[in-house]
Structures are given as structure tokens and as C-alpha cells.
Design an enzyme around this catalytic site. Structure first.
Site, PDB file in Angstrom:
ATOM      1  N   HIS A  17      -5.435  -0.686  10.154  1.00 31.73           N
ATOM      2  CA  HIS A  17      -4.482  -0.489  11.305  1.00 31.73           C
ATOM      3  C   HIS A  17      -3.785  -1.110  12.307  1.00 31.73           C
ATOM      4  O   HIS A  17      -4.347  -1.165  13.024  1.00 31.73           O
ATOM      5  CB  HIS A  17      -4.682   1.261  11.419  1.00 31.73           C
ATOM      6  N   HIS A  19      -0.697  -3.913  13.204  1.00 27.71           N
ATOM      7  CA  HIS A  19       1.275  -3.714  13.193  1.00 27.71           C
ATOM      8  C   HIS A  19       1.034  -5.435  13.423  1.00 27.71           C
ATOM      9  O   HIS A  19       1.106  -6.307  14.504  1.00 27.71           O
ATOM     10  CB  HIS A  19       1.788  -3.089  14.127  1.00 27.71           C
ATOM     11  N   GLU A 200      -1.224  11.450  16.406  1.00 29.89           N
ATOM     12  CA  GLU A 200      -0.739  10.560  17.261  1.00 29.89           C
ATOM     13  C   GLU A 200      -0.511  10.941  18.546  1.00 29.89           C
ATOM     14  O   GLU A 200      -1.487  12.249  19.503  1.00 29.89           O
ATOM     15  CB  GLU A 200      -0.533   9.329  17.423  1.00 29.89           C
ATOM     16  N   ASP A 279      -2.596  -2.225  18.029  1.00 26.70           N
ATOM     17  CA  ASP A 279      -0.892  -3.368  18.872  1.00 26.70           C
ATOM     18  C   ASP A 279      -2.163  -3.837  19.502  1.00 26.70           C
ATOM     19  O   ASP A 279      -1.451  -4.191  20.868  1.00 26.70           O
ATOM     20  CB  ASP A 279       0.840  -2.757  19.130  1.00 26.70           C
TER      21      ASP A 279
HETATM   22  N1  HPA Z   1       2.863   4.809  16.591  1.00 26.57           N
HETATM   23  C1  HPA Z   1       4.160   4.872  15.920  1.00 26.57           C
HETATM   24  N2  HPA Z   1       4.301   3.643  15.944  1.00 26.57           N
HETATM   25  C2  HPA Z   1       4.427   2.693  15.899  1.00 26.57           C
HETATM   26  C3  HPA Z   1       2.707   1.776  16.467  1.00 26.57           C
HETATM   27  C4  HPA Z   1       2.089   3.375  16.787  1.00 26.57           C
HETATM   28  O1  HPA Z   1       0.834   3.024  17.436  1.00 26.57           O
HETATM   29  N3  HPA Z   1       2.376   0.797  16.856  1.00 26.57           N
HETATM   30  C5  HPA Z   1       3.829   0.174  16.246  1.00 26.57           C
HETATM   31  N4  HPA Z   1       4.636   1.091  16.120  1.00 26.57           N
HETATM   32 ZN    ZN Z   2       0.153   2.276  14.935  1.00 19.38          ZN
END
Ligand code: HPA
Ligand code: ZN
Length: 335
Positions: A17, A19, A200, A279
Site C-alpha cells: 500500500h 502511492h 479508512e 504516502d
Molecule cells: N487514502 C485515500 N486516498 C489516497 C490515500 C489514502 O491514504 N493516499 C493517496 N490517496
Molecule cells: Zn492509501
């Protein structure tokens, strides 16, 4: 670095996970803004870092999309990707499945050939230079309409061989999984593996719907499953992977502090949990930083770290033959 971190570095791990646009460091953001003469509301990398103070997912996304706007040419995408893959080499991440957001680029007039060739070249170079294993997860932005997701699926067709899976990210609340049911069915028909962010900020029902309506194999985040005992039971039974991102969860106020993070409880409950960094510069650290924080603030043990590494390799989309050497190595390690 602590002995604990050295131990975790020595564990072969998969990061599931991450990005790639979210690996943009403030210094690189400023450099690229200068290179392309893009006006930003920040004058220095330190100003950007000061803005990393988020109240929720949306406040992070606003900065994340602003950051991505400095990625323009093939070299930018190459440098971004190659830098992260070097970090994988240095942290013992033997395999990584990286998400990318095509709509963030196509909406600015930057087409698939530009970013796909930058990403592809970096992945090939890392494979050749130190054997780095990696694959790509193409994400749909859930705040955009279904129609845009379909256009993106179509635009990706010539690059199908370069992309392993499909995912769903961006603003979760108000954009439930069912919005993407048809586009996921189409992606599945094309042979892609399926994952989605769920649970989340969104409720446990989004996790259930991602499983039942989108037919995903893996849930990104999924931490809010704990609010629904039946769902937890189901996830344990099915061994559904949950790609949990502890530093991200704390920075986006999903939990008040690391001490409150439920990851050890999730492991004890038998959930198939993995750790990832999401991220990293935006949330205060890469994969080893996440493990270090879990050890320091939650008392994560070496055995738990080993279990998390095993879960990560088993939950990856690597085939049996490719994951076997890593699992053999992990089974021989004594914490
Ligand atoms: N959640 C949703 N969208 C995202 C995330 C995340 O943690 N990071 C980058 N885009
Ligand atoms: Zn994410």
C-alpha cells in the site's frame, strides 16, 4: 538506528500500500516546480513540510494533488519511481505493489505514454541493477464520476501488460464502493487483480461492499472493521489481507495517537494484517519508520514484526514460486 529496526530491515518484506505520487519529497517538489516554472503557495521545502498538518483525509488530499501537479515529463515520473525503488532496496522491501493515479495526470493533459514510460523504465532499471521486484496498481479516483473511471480503463488498454491490478482511492466518505461496481466488473473481465481502499474514514459497510460488490481480494486500510464483530469474523475466516498504514492513520486522525493504534489487537484477533507506508513524506516516514514507531510506542515485538513480514509476502500478488524463497527465509529466522 535501533537493533529492532536492523532486525526488521533484515526481514524480506512486501510493501502493498504505497502511492507513488505520495512519495514526492518536499525538496523534489520544489525542484520540479522550479524546473517547470509552476507557481506554488510555498517558497521553500520547509514551508511545504509545515503544511503537513492534516485534520482528515481531505486536507491531506488537497496538498497531495497540489504536489502531483509538478510531475510533468517522463523524467519526472522516472526519478520519482527510481528514488522510491532505491529506498525499497535499502529497507529490505523485496517486492512492492505501487499504486498510481492516472486521472490526476490525464486531467492535466498528461497522457498514459508519459507516466507509463517513466514508471516502466525505472522499474526495469531497478530490476536489472539489484533484482527489485515490483508491480503497479492503477487506482480510480473515487471523487470523480464512474464515466471517468471507464475512460481511464479504456486509456490503460495499451498498457495492460504493465499493470497488475486495479484499486480505488481518494475521498472515501460519500463515495461508496457501489459507485464503481460496473467498472470493477469490467476490470475483472480484463484479468486485473482487484483491491480497494475501504474502512479508512468510511464505515465498516464500505469494507463489506468492497468485498461483495467490487469482489476485491485485498482491502487497503480496513481498520474500521473493528467496529463490526461479524465482519471481523468474516475477514479472519477468509484471511482477507488488510494493508494497514499506522503513521498515515495517526497523521489523518483516524486514531488520536500511535498508542491508540489497534494493530497489535488486530494481529491477536487473527486478522491478516500487513504494514505499509501509504504516502511516506506526507505522513512522517517510510516502511521502517512505521515499524520503529510501532515498536517504540506500542511495544511491537520481533515475532509480531516477523509475522507482519510473512503476511505481506503471502498477501502479495507474487506467484507461489516467487514468494517461496522469501517465506523459506522468514521461517528460518528466529526473532
Ligand atoms: N487514502 C485515500 N486516498 C489516497 C490515500 C489514502 O491514504 N493516499 C493517496 N490517496
Ligand atoms: Zn492509501
Amino acid at each position: 538506528m535501533s537493533e529492532f529496526v536492523d532486525f526488521v530491515r533484515s526481514l524480506p518484506k512486501a510493501e502493498l500500500h504505497l502511492h507513488i505520487e505520495g512519495t514526492l519529497e518536499p525538496a523534489m517538489l520544489m525542484e520540479l516546480a522550479e524546473k517547470h516554472r509552476i507557481e506554488l503557495p510555498y517558497s521553500t521545502a520547509a514551508d511545504v513540510e509545515r503544511a503537513y498538518d492534516f485534520a482528515d483525509l481531505q486536507s491531506f488530499l488537497d496538498l497531495y494533488y497540489l504536489g502531483a501537479s509538478v510531475l510533468i515529463d517522463e523524467d519526472d515520473f522516472y526519478s520519482l519511481m527510481f528514488r522510491y525503488l532505491k529506498r525499497c532496496r535499502d529497507e529490505g522491501i523485496v517486492h512492492t505493489e505501487m499504486m498510481f493515479d492516472p486521472q490526476t495526470h490525464t486531467e492535466r493533459g498528461i497522457g498514459f505514454p508519459v507516466f507509463m514510460s517513466g514508471f516502466g523504465r525505472a522499474m526495469e532499471d531497478a530490476k536489472r541493477d539489484w533484482g527489485q521486484s515490483s508491480s503497479l496498481v492503477m487506482c480510480f479516483l473515487r471523487h470523480l464520476p464512474e464515466e471517468s473511471a471507464f475512460e481511464t480503463l479504456k486509456a490503460a488498454e495499451p498498457f495492460q501488460g504493465q499493470i497488475m491490478s486495479r484499486g480505488l482511492d481518494s475521498s472515501e466518505l460519500g463515495h461508496p464502493p457501489e459507485k464503481f461496481e460496473r467498472v470493477y466488473a469490467a476490470a475483472s473481465q480484463q484479468g486485473y487483480r482487484l483491491v480497494a481502499h475501504a474502512g479508512e474514514e468510511g464505515p465498516p459497510a464500505y469494507i463489506t461492499d468492497a468485498l461483495d460488490r467490487l469482489k476485491v481480494e485485498r482491502i487497503d486500510h480496513g481498520v474500521r472493521c473493528l467496529e463490526d464483530a461479524e465482519l471481523v469474523e468474516r475477514l479472519v475466516k477468509a484471511k482477507t489481507p488488510l494493508t494497514v498504514c499506522p503513521l498515515s492513520n495517526v497523521r489523518l486522525c483516524v486514531f488520536d495517537s500511535m498508542v491508540d493504534h489497534p494493530i497489535r489487537h488486530m494481529l491477536e484477533r487473527g486478522l491478516n494484517v500487513t504494514v505499509s507506508s501509504d504516502d511516506p513524506p506526507y505522513f512522517g516516514g517510510y516502511l521502517l519508520d512505521n515499524f520503529e514507531a510501532l515498536h517504540r510506542e506500542l511495544g511491537l515485538t520481533r515475532e509480531e514484526a516477523r509475522q507482519l513480514a510473512v503476511n505481506s509476502v503471502r498477501s502479495s500478488f507474487l506467484d507461489e514460486a516467487s514468494r517461496k524463497p522469501w517465506l523459506d527465509q522468514l521461517s528460518l529466522l528466529t526473532p
